[in-house]
Each structure stands twice: as structure tokens, then as C-alpha cells.
Design an enzyme around this catalytic site. Structure first.
Site, PDB file in Angstrom:
ATOM      1  N   GLU A   1     -12.858  31.226   1.097  1.00 19.93           N
ATOM      2  CA  GLU A   1     -11.966  30.604   2.003  1.00 19.93           C
ATOM      3  C   GLU A   1     -12.580  29.432   2.763  1.00 19.93           C
ATOM      4  O   GLU A   1     -14.371  29.569   2.916  1.00 19.93           O
ATOM      5  CB  GLU A   1     -11.270  31.369   2.739  1.00 19.93           C
ATOM      6  CG  GLU A   1     -10.414  30.592   3.830  1.00 19.93           C
ATOM      7  CD  GLU A   1      -9.845  31.125   5.164  1.00 19.93           C
ATOM      8  OE1 GLU A   1      -8.289  30.781   5.072  1.00 19.93           O
ATOM      9  OE2 GLU A   1      -9.797  32.377   5.381  1.00 19.93           O
TER      10      GLU A   1
ATOM     11  N   LYS B   1      -1.814  28.900   2.301  1.00 24.08           N
ATOM     12  CA  LYS B   1      -2.146  30.318   2.934  1.00 24.08           C
ATOM     13  C   LYS B   1      -0.344  30.391   3.656  1.00 24.08           C
ATOM     14  O   LYS B   1      -0.292  29.568   4.367  1.00 24.08           O
ATOM     15  CB  LYS B   1      -3.316  30.346   3.604  1.00 24.08           C
ATOM     16  CG  LYS B   1      -3.798  31.435   4.699  1.00 24.08           C
ATOM     17  CD  LYS B   1      -4.735  30.899   5.863  1.00 24.08           C
ATOM     18  CE  LYS B   1      -4.842  31.850   6.020  1.00 24.08           C
ATOM     19  NZ  LYS B   1      -6.204  31.882   6.929  1.00 24.08           N
TER      20      LYS B   1
ATOM     21  N   CYS C   1      -6.950  35.045   3.292  1.00 25.40           N
ATOM     22  CA  CYS C   1      -7.763  35.221   4.561  1.00 25.40           C
ATOM     23  C   CYS C   1      -5.874  36.417   5.136  1.00 25.40           C
ATOM     24  O   CYS C   1      -5.992  37.561   4.482  1.00 25.40           O
ATOM     25  CB  CYS C   1      -7.961  34.731   5.535  1.00 25.40           C
ATOM     26  SG  CYS C   1      -9.550  35.044   6.441  1.00 25.40           S
TER      27      CYS C   1
END
Length: 253
Positions: free
Chosen positions: A44, A113, A154
């Protein structure tokens, strides 16, 4: 049934974007030339320090300079490349975006995301991605000759239903570029990887930035690949190591 080598590059991102990208490209080459990986994943925010104060400054369009470099690397080495994530700017908004490239260099998928990292643990840490980023709303899956692979980023790993949707769509591997920190990492990073792998009976690969104790946001490290059957780590890159000590695993699907 198919076997392939999946390389995780645990890369430390500094303040120089061009240098971050250059080192990533070098490590991708090493993953292929030295270790014969056919699928490579970056962490990331690999081209930028992780932090709300950095996202706007380092953001770029897609396609743009960073994704152009990733496309060229995938084509040169004839690999599937999961480009970790980068800060993306689009229509006046910022996103935390992963791009995926095929062996011919074509961008075959992308992912913004979905679940932004907003956290307030009293006395330990406060972080709010939504202060600068906007959420995505779509999934990311791509087919290879080995299997179908899903990508999320994440904080998305905390949402079991999301992984279930990927599994029901036929994914055999989930790749999560993720920058867990020194508060949440020791408590939940390994546990969440194991949970998603066990719940859905698939492989989970989680690729973190390398730990930099001098950074404003300190990543936990410990990139890993989790086996779906025995819920054991078959790879752990610890904290600060990157592709200088690259590990890889033959994944059986």
C-alpha cells in the site's frame, strides 16, 4: 490445480516519489529474474509516504507516471503485477487505488479502497483517511492461467463479507496491500489474514510497507501468505526487510 510463484515486495517508501518507483521497478525485476515469480505484489502507498498530509501532494492520475512504469515492468517481465496502491486524483477527489497489469502491460483491473481507515484509540493513535480520501465502490478480480485473484486494500480485510463475495465469485487468492501500524498490527494483522483464509478456504497474501521507525506513520511490516487449510503462515517478511531478502511461495490452487 495450478502452481505458481507469488512474490511480495515489502518496500520502504521515502519522500522522493521517483526514487520509490525506481526501487519498486528494480525489486520487481529481481523477483522475476532471481526468483522466477509470475505474480508480483507491491505494498500500500508504495510511491508515497503514508499519511493524510501526503496524499494530495503525491497524488497522480491513472494512467500517469507511476502506472506507466508499472505497465512497462509487467510487459518487460511478462508477469501479473498488483501495483500495491498509490494516491490517485480524479474529478477533484483523492482515492487510495490499486492497479493490476497483465503480462502484455495492459491494465486489466483497478481497485479504490472501499473501507477508509478512520480510527481513534485513546492514548494510542488517531488516524482518519476520510479527512482527505474518498471511498471506492467496486471490487477487483482478474483471471490468470493459474486461478482467479481478488484485490482489496488494508482496512478492507476487516470486512468478512467482502472476502466472502470474492470467494463466491471464484477467487482462490486474495491479495491485500496494507499498511497496518504498530498499534493495530501486533493485535490484528495476523489474525485477520488467518480469519479470511479459513472462512473462505483460499490463500491470503498481505503485503505491507517495510517498517521505518523514523516515519510519521510506522508500518508494522510482517508481509505474509496464509495457507487456507492449516491456517499457518507459509511466509513472513518480518518488519524492515524488503526484496533484498525476498521470500516467495509456490501457491497450490
Amino acid at each position: 490445480m495450478s502452481k505458481f510463484k507469488l512474490a511480495l515486495i515489502q518496500l520502504k517508501a521515502g519522500l522522493d516519489k521517483s526514487d520509490n518507483v525506481k526501487r519498486a521497478i528494480q525489486f520487481i525485476k529481481s523477483a522475476v529474474v532471481d526468483h522466477q515469480a509470475s505474480v508480483v505484489a507491491l505494498p500500500e502507498c508504495f510511491n508515497s509516504p503514508y499519511g493524510t498530509q501526503y496524499f494530495a501532494k503525491y497524488a497522480e492520475t491513472i494512467p500517469g507516471p507511476t502506472t506507466d512504469a508499472l505497465s512497462a515492468a509487467a510487459k518487460e517481465h511478462k508477469i501479473y503485477l498488483v501495483g500495491g496502491s498509490i494516491p490517485e486524483t480524479s474529478d477533484g477527489k483523492l482515492y487510495n487505488t490499486s492497479t493490476v497489469f497483465g503480462p502484455d502491460g495492459t491494465m486489466i483491473s483497478s481497485f479504490r479502497k472501499v473501507h477508509l481507515f478512520d480510527i481513534d484509540i485513546k492514548g494510542q493513535m488517531t488516524f482518519k483517511e476520510s479527512d482527505s480520501l474518498s471511498p471506492g465502490s467496486t471490487f477487483c478480480m482478474f483471471d490468470t492461467e493459474h486461478c482467479k485473484i481478488g484485490v482489496a486494500i488494508c482496512y478492507d480485510i476487516r470486512f468478512a463479507e467482502m472476502a466472502m463475495c470474492y470467494a463466491r465469485a471464484g477467487c482462490k487468492v486474495l491479495i491485500y496491500p496494507g499498511a497496518f501500524n504498530m498499534t493495530t498490527g501486533p493485535k490484528h494483522w495476523k489474525l485477520l489474514q488467518q480469519a479470511r483464509a479459513l472462512d473462505n478456504q483460499l490463500y491470503v497474501a498481505a503485503v505491507s510497507p517495510a517498517r521505518d521507525e523514523k516515519a510519521s506513520y510506522v508500518a508494522y511490516g510482517h508481509s505474509a501468505i496464509i495457507n487456507p487449510w492449516y491456517v499457518r503462515r507459509i511466509l513472513d517478511l518480518r518488519s524492515s526487510r524488503s526484496l533484498r531478502l525476498l521470500r516467495f511461495e509456490v501457491v497450490e490452487v
